[in-house]
Design an enzyme around this catalytic site. Structure first.
Site, PDB file in Angstrom:
ATOM      1  CE  LYS A 192      -3.259  -0.353  -0.539  1.00 41.31           C
ATOM      2  NZ  LYS A 192      -3.951  -0.653  -1.980  1.00 41.31           N
ATOM      3  N   GLY A 193       2.108   1.126  -0.393  1.00 42.55           N
ATOM      4  CA  GLY A 193       2.963   2.406  -0.523  1.00 42.55           C
ATOM      5  C   GLY A 193       2.864   2.969  -2.013  1.00 42.55           C
TER       6      GLY A 193
ATOM      7  CG  HIS B 105      -7.881   6.009   3.297  1.00 47.66           C
ATOM      8  ND1 HIS B 105      -6.791   6.377   3.559  1.00 47.66           N
ATOM      9  CD2 HIS B 105      -7.853   5.064   2.130  1.00 47.66           C
ATOM     10  CE1 HIS B 105      -5.702   5.781   2.800  1.00 47.66           C
ATOM     11  NE2 HIS B 105      -6.590   4.966   1.832  1.00 47.66           N
TER      12      HIS B 105
END
EC number: 2.8.2.-
Length: 345
Positions: A99-100, A312
């Site tokens: 998730k970078g 998110h």
């Protein structure tokens, strides 16, 4: 009367013949112009004359055409031999972080004509069953490429898996390693969001992020939670440094890759000793998607999968503050080790 009709017919035939010849000449000229445009990557001419050691133009054509067929197993051994293609072990690996932005980085690097990417995550070094199949199994998972191209694969689980550094070292002690990081708290929430989406797709329930990230018994950060543990970058990097010097690592700013990708890609080109080939022409902002898409040439554009840029969930601000305070000393040590500082809170 008959004479006039014959004269008129000859005149019509002359006109039609002239039109046909004119059309033919236009098509010939048009094909010639298309051939001049055919650098499947028209940006090629923007970089000035090529050196003798650089990628021949036909490499670009095979990269988008024949190489695709080869990956599907449609090539004969004679075609492979004729074009001097082979499946090379990677000379660089994107080892993390989950998730970078590993997929975005790989796809963007694939804009470079000297780079060939492995399409899928191989999970060779972090999966005992795959690793037991041997290095030749791994090689055969790689795409076909020219000898002067470099193959890159990405499997973000490599960064946090204990056995991986030694295994990669045994394959190639001088390999170049790419790590892409984001602000640790944001990365942890993104990690949670991906898992949450998978649970919802299967109609399963899942805890809120706050309950997972904070230990209910101590009210402190829960370091047993994988999303939190992964964001302690320095702890994982220290394990890698037992096998590789820091000079073999390049840290990519994943947050900057989202908002301003070109400078980050140029730094990677330099680290990989590649001639500069990626330009602003190759990257365009898609307002609908909210992030940059890729332009390979005048006809081939590509945006990342719709799963990128997930929204998110809202997280309690006190939890965010607690996490940022927790990560702060680890971040400072990460800056010292890598020589790269980020504006993380």
């Amino acid at each position: 009367m008959l004479f006039k009709q014959q004269a008129l017919l000859r005149q019509k035939l002359f006109v039609l013949g002239s039109l046909a010849i004119g059309s033919l000449l236009y098509l010939v000229a048009r094909v010639g112009s298309l051939d001049r445009l055919q650098p499947l990557c028209p940006i090629d001419g923007r970089f000035g004359p090529r050196g003798q050691d650089e990628i021949p133009l036909r490499a670009l054509q095979f990269k988008r055409g024949l190489l695709h067929e080869f990956r599907k197993g449609n090539a004969t051994k004679e075609q492979i031999r004729l074009h001097n293609l082979g499946q090379q072990l990677p000379k660089a690996i994107i080892i993390g972080v989950r998730k970078g932005g590993t997929r975005a980085l790989l796809e963007m690097l694939n804009l470079h004509p000297a780079v060939v990417k492995a399409s899928q995550e191989i999970h060779f070094f972090d999966n005992d069953e795959n690793y037991a199949k041997g290095i030749e199994w791994y090689r055969k998972k790689m795409p076909f490429s020219y000898p002067h191209q470099i193959t890159i694969e990405k499997s973000p689980a490599y960064f946090i898996t204990e056995e991986v550094p030694e295994r990669i070292y045994k394959m190639n002690a001088s390999i170049k390693l790419l790590i892409i990081v984001r602000e640790p708290t944001t990365r942890a929430i993104s990690d949670y969001t991906q898992v949450l989406e998978g649970k919802e797709r299967k109609n399963k329930t899942y805890y809120k992020f706050e309950k997972l990230a904070i230990d209910p018994n101590t009210c402190e950060v829960n370091t047993k939670y994988k999303a939190v543990r992964t964001s302690i970058y320095t702890k994982h990097l220290e394990r890698w440094l037992k096998y590789f010097p820091i000079e073999q690592f390049h840290i990519v700013d994943g947050d900057r890759l989202i908002t301003e990708p070109l400078p980050e890609l140029q730094l990677v080109e330099k680290f990989l000793n590649l001639p500069p080939r990626i330009s602003q022409y190759n990257l365009y902002f898609n307002a609908t998607r909210g992030f940059y898409c890729l332009r390979f040439n005048i006809v081939f554009n590509k945006c990342l999968a719709g799963s990128k840029g997930r929204i998110h969930p809202e997280v309690d601000t006190s939890v965010i503050t607690k996490l940022r305070k927790f990560f702060h000393p680890f971040n400072q040590k990460f800056y010292q080790i890598t020589g790269r500082t980020f504006n993380w809170p």
